[in-house]
Motif scaffolding. Structure first.
Motif, mmCIF file in Angstrom:
data_model
loop_
_atom_site.group_PDB
_atom_site.id
_atom_site.type_symbol
_atom_site.label_atom_id
_atom_site.label_comp_id
_atom_site.label_asym_id
_atom_site.label_seq_id
_atom_site.Cartn_x
_atom_site.Cartn_y
_atom_site.Cartn_z
ATOM 1 N N PRO A 41 0.821 -1.234 0.000
ATOM 2 C CA PRO A 41 0.000 0.000 0.000
ATOM 3 C C PRO A 41 0.845 1.271 0.000
ATOM 4 C CG PRO A 41 -0.902 -1.588 1.541
ATOM 5 C CD PRO A 41 0.412 -2.129 1.098
ATOM 6 N N LEU A 42 2.011 1.246 0.695
ATOM 7 C CA LEU A 42 2.868 2.433 0.711
ATOM 8 C C LEU A 42 3.474 2.688 -0.665
ATOM 9 C CD1 LEU A 42 4.688 2.052 4.143
ATOM 10 C CD2 LEU A 42 2.982 3.763 3.519
ATOM 11 N N LEU A 43 3.846 1.626 -1.373
ATOM 12 C CA LEU A 43 4.361 1.788 -2.735
ATOM 13 C C LEU A 43 3.300 2.420 -3.646
ATOM 14 C CD1 LEU A 43 6.210 -1.629 -3.163
ATOM 15 C CD2 LEU A 43 7.292 0.627 -3.149
ATOM 16 N N ALA A 44 2.075 1.878 -3.539
ATOM 17 C CA ALA A 44 0.991 2.405 -4.375
ATOM 18 C C ALA A 44 0.643 3.844 -3.991
ATOM 19 C CB ALA A 44 -0.240 1.508 -4.262
ATOM 20 N N ALA A 45 0.570 4.122 -2.680
ATOM 21 C CA ALA A 45 0.200 5.467 -2.223
ATOM 22 C C ALA A 45 1.231 6.504 -2.640
ATOM 23 C CB ALA A 45 0.033 5.472 -0.709
ATOM 24 N N GLY A 46 2.516 6.122 -2.569
ATOM 25 C CA GLY A 46 3.558 7.056 -2.971
ATOM 26 C C GLY A 46 3.448 7.461 -4.426
ATOM 27 N N GLY A 47 3.106 6.490 -5.288
ATOM 28 C CA GLY A 47 2.958 6.820 -6.706
ATOM 29 C C GLY A 47 1.689 7.605 -6.991
ATOM 30 N N LEU A 48 0.557 7.173 -6.412
ATOM 31 C CA LEU A 48 -0.721 7.821 -6.693
ATOM 32 C C LEU A 48 -0.789 9.238 -6.140
ATOM 33 C CD1 LEU A 48 -3.164 4.834 -6.059
ATOM 34 C CD2 LEU A 48 -2.384 5.744 -8.252
ATOM 35 N N ALA A 49 -0.007 9.527 -5.099
ATOM 36 C CA ALA A 49 -0.009 10.884 -4.533
ATOM 37 C C ALA A 49 0.450 11.917 -5.550
ATOM 38 C CB ALA A 49 0.884 10.937 -3.295
ATOM 39 N N LEU A 50 1.209 11.482 -6.551
ATOM 40 C CA LEU A 50 1.719 12.431 -7.553
ATOM 41 C C LEU A 50 0.608 13.056 -8.383
ATOM 42 C CD1 LEU A 50 4.837 10.472 -8.839
ATOM 43 C CD2 LEU A 50 4.795 12.440 -7.296
ATOM 44 N N ALA A 51 -0.592 12.493 -8.336
ATOM 45 C CA ALA A 51 -1.704 13.082 -9.091
ATOM 46 C C ALA A 51 -2.029 14.488 -8.604
ATOM 47 C CB ALA A 51 -2.936 12.187 -8.990
ATOM 48 N N ALA A 52 -1.673 14.803 -7.352
ATOM 49 C CA ALA A 52 -1.983 16.119 -6.782
ATOM 50 C C ALA A 52 -0.763 17.027 -6.726
ATOM 51 C CB ALA A 52 -2.573 15.941 -5.376
ATOM 52 N N ARG A 53 0.295 16.703 -7.450
ATOM 53 C CA ARG A 53 1.537 17.465 -7.289
ATOM 54 C C ARG A 53 1.426 18.908 -7.782
ATOM 55 N NH1 ARG A 53 2.169 14.700 -12.044
ATOM 56 N NH2 ARG A 53 3.251 15.820 -13.760
ATOM 57 N N ARG A 54 0.546 19.194 -8.738
ATOM 58 C CA ARG A 54 0.378 20.580 -9.198
ATOM 59 C C ARG A 54 -0.400 21.403 -8.184
ATOM 60 N NH1 ARG A 54 1.312 20.860 -14.991
ATOM 61 N NH2 ARG A 54 1.263 18.764 -15.896
ATOM 62 N N ARG A 55 -1.449 20.807 -7.615
ATOM 63 C CA ARG A 55 -2.305 21.555 -6.695
ATOM 64 C C ARG A 55 -1.690 21.701 -5.319
ATOM 65 N NH1 ARG A 55 -5.512 17.776 -9.068
ATOM 66 N NH2 ARG A 55 -5.632 16.568 -7.125
ATOM 67 N N ALA A 56 -0.975 20.680 -4.845
ATOM 68 C CA ALA A 56 -0.425 20.704 -3.481
ATOM 69 C C ALA A 56 0.968 20.092 -3.491
ATOM 70 C CB ALA A 56 -1.352 19.949 -2.528
ATOM 71 N N PRO A 57 1.956 20.795 -4.042
ATOM 72 C CA PRO A 57 3.294 20.203 -4.182
ATOM 73 C C PRO A 57 3.966 19.886 -2.850
ATOM 74 C CG PRO A 57 3.319 22.534 -4.773
ATOM 75 C CD PRO A 57 1.887 22.146 -4.636
ATOM 76 N N LEU A 84 11.344 11.604 -5.986
ATOM 77 C CA LEU A 84 12.099 12.433 -6.928
ATOM 78 C C LEU A 84 11.149 13.269 -7.794
ATOM 79 C CD1 LEU A 84 14.840 9.898 -8.059
ATOM 80 C CD2 LEU A 84 15.141 11.891 -6.576
ATOM 81 N N CYS A 85 10.049 12.658 -8.226
ATOM 82 C CA CYS A 85 9.054 13.424 -8.995
ATOM 83 C C CYS A 85 8.459 14.545 -8.155
ATOM 84 C CB CYS A 85 7.944 12.491 -9.482
ATOM 85 S SG CYS A 85 8.480 11.255 -10.696
ATOM 86 N N ALA A 86 8.229 14.260 -6.868
ATOM 87 C CA ALA A 86 7.675 15.279 -5.978
ATOM 88 C C ALA A 86 8.665 16.414 -5.753
ATOM 89 C CB ALA A 86 7.273 14.643 -4.652
ATOM 90 N N VAL A 87 9.966 16.079 -5.666
ATOM 91 C CA VAL A 87 10.999 17.117 -5.530
ATOM 92 C C VAL A 87 10.981 18.033 -6.749
ATOM 93 C CG1 VAL A 87 13.494 17.500 -5.539
ATOM 94 C CG2 VAL A 87 12.489 15.828 -3.972
ATOM 95 N N TYR A 88 10.911 17.441 -7.920
ATOM 96 C CA TYR A 88 10.850 18.228 -9.155
ATOM 97 C C TYR A 88 9.644 19.171 -9.137
ATOM 98 C CZ TYR A 88 9.507 19.112 -13.999
ATOM 99 O OH TYR A 88 9.094 19.702 -15.166
ATOM 100 N N ALA A 89 8.471 18.661 -8.751
ATOM 101 C CA ALA A 89 7.253 19.473 -8.756
ATOM 102 C C ALA A 89 7.324 20.585 -7.715
ATOM 103 C CB ALA A 89 6.036 18.586 -8.490
ATOM 104 N N ALA A 90 7.865 20.295 -6.536
ATOM 105 C CA ALA A 90 7.933 21.310 -5.480
ATOM 106 C C ALA A 90 8.896 22.436 -5.842
ATOM 107 C CB ALA A 90 8.336 20.659 -4.160
ATOM 108 N N VAL A 91 10.061 22.080 -6.398
ATOM 109 C CA VAL A 91 11.019 23.123 -6.794
ATOM 110 C C VAL A 91 10.460 23.941 -7.945
ATOM 111 C CG1 VAL A 91 13.314 23.542 -7.738
ATOM 112 C CG2 VAL A 91 13.000 21.819 -5.967
#
Length: 371
Positions: A41-57, A84-91
């Protein structure tokens, strides 16, 4: 439409990353353990969380970091791709400081998570942590986000500069036209007007009948002088001067009353903030309509009605002048100017004689399509 496409793209990336993490986790597990119920579940949650990276980086950055640490502690030696994808979106969103702080925390927590997963050798735990999240990967992700952020900023600045340059050129051209009109027309029209008035005056002093053509020239000269002055004044208007708008319409009605026109003003609906361009256009429509009524309509009364709707402003000006449905109005400069202003704002304008006599001007201006 663009926002919808971006959302679909974000979900597609998130699902692909989640699937990649799950496949990597499945291929790396030799035997089933109780921790799998937590790790997958943590593997899946980590990937699916990226769907909100534009709205809530920033929240996505924290969630993916916690998931990476969590599945490492559960014994899954899987690279922290989602983080790493989240780091890219936040920066890219401009959150550089908090990204560095969270990344330092995650880098410090990963070896501890590896030790918690059952590894007893510190060197092996550090190696596993480096395999999950290399500092070079972090720097590359952050650098990519910063590079794109700077590129977008430069593009916005370039667009703003282009708009300012175009506006400045338009102002310069407007002033150039005003100078040309003043130099080429004002002097000649003034001569025509003065000569016509002198000729009329001399004829009347002699007791002679003034020819109709001469009176027409005199009147046309006066009208041309007034119109030219109004045109030059509009061309030379400084953008720094406070614009006249909806709040100044009562002054126009009061001015019309002062010259003998029985003018009334009615404002219906709930007053709300309207874009400046709409407010200025309302003022110009009422101003031009009342001016035309006073000059040409031979009217005794005029009514101005403004209906404030949630999505539009409706303006109607009626008079009881001599216009009839049988006499088609001659479109002058004022009416053409009104129509151009209304059309530019996406509105509608109707100006025509009424069946019961008199003239009406109706305009509808949307307030949700203009800034």
């Amino acid at each position: 439409m663009g926002t919808g496409r971006a959302g679909v793209k974000d979900w597609a990336i998130a699902i692909c990353v989640a699937a990649t993490l799950l496949v990597t986790g499945l291929s790396g597990q030799d035997s089933a353990t109780n921790l799998d119920l937590v790790g997958y579940p943590l593997l899946a949650a980590g990937g699916l969380a990226l769907a909100a990276r534009r709205r809530a980086p920033v929240p996505v950055l924290a969630v993916t970091g916690l998931c990476a640490v969590g599945y490492q502690a559960a014994g899954f030696d899987v690279p922290a791709v989602a983080y790493l994808c989240a780091v890219y979106a936040a920066v890219r969103a401009g959150h550089r400081t908090i990204t560095v702080a969270v990344s330092v925390t995650v880098l410090a927590a990963l070896p501890l998570a590896a030790l918690a997963s059952g590894l007893h050798d510190t060197g092996e735990a550090l190696a596993q942590a480096r395999g999950a999240l290399e500092i070079a990967w972090l720097i590359a992700a952050g650098a990519a986000g910063e590079a794109l952020r700077q590129a977008e900023r430069r593009a916005e600045e370039a667009e703003r500069t282009r708009e300012e340059t175009a506006r400045r050129r338009a102002d310069e051209e407007r002033l150039h036209i005003a100078r040309e009109l003043h130099d080429s027309l004002t002097h000649q029209i003034s001569i025509i007007k003065v000569q016509a008035e002198v000729a009329v005056h001399v004829a009347r002093r002699r007791g002679e009948q003034v020819p109709e053509a001469l009176l027409a020239i005199q009147q046309a000269g006066r009208e041309a002088t007034r119109e030219l002055r109004a045109t030059l004044r509009a061309l030379r208007e400084d953008d720094m001067t406070p614009p006249r708008g909806l709040d100044h319409v009562p002054e126009l009605v009061e001015r019309a009353r002062s010259i003998g026109l029985d003018a009334t003003l009615t404002i219906e609906g709930q007053r709300h903030d309207v874009p400046a361009a709409v407010s200025r256009t309302v003022y110009r429509i009422v101003q031009e309509s009342l001016t035309n009524i006073a000059r040409h309509a031979a009217a005794a009364t005029a009514s101005v009605r403004i209906d404030c709707r949630p999505d539009a402003l409706a303006i109607r000006i009626d008079d009881d002048g001599r216009a009839t449905p049988d006499t088609a109005p001659v479109p002058g400069v004022g009416l053409l100017g009104m129509r151009e202003r209304v059309t530019a704002l996406g509105g509608r304008l109707r100006a025509e004689p009424r069946s019961e006599g008199g003239f009406t001007v109706q305009a509808e201006l949307p307030v949700d399509r203009t800034s």
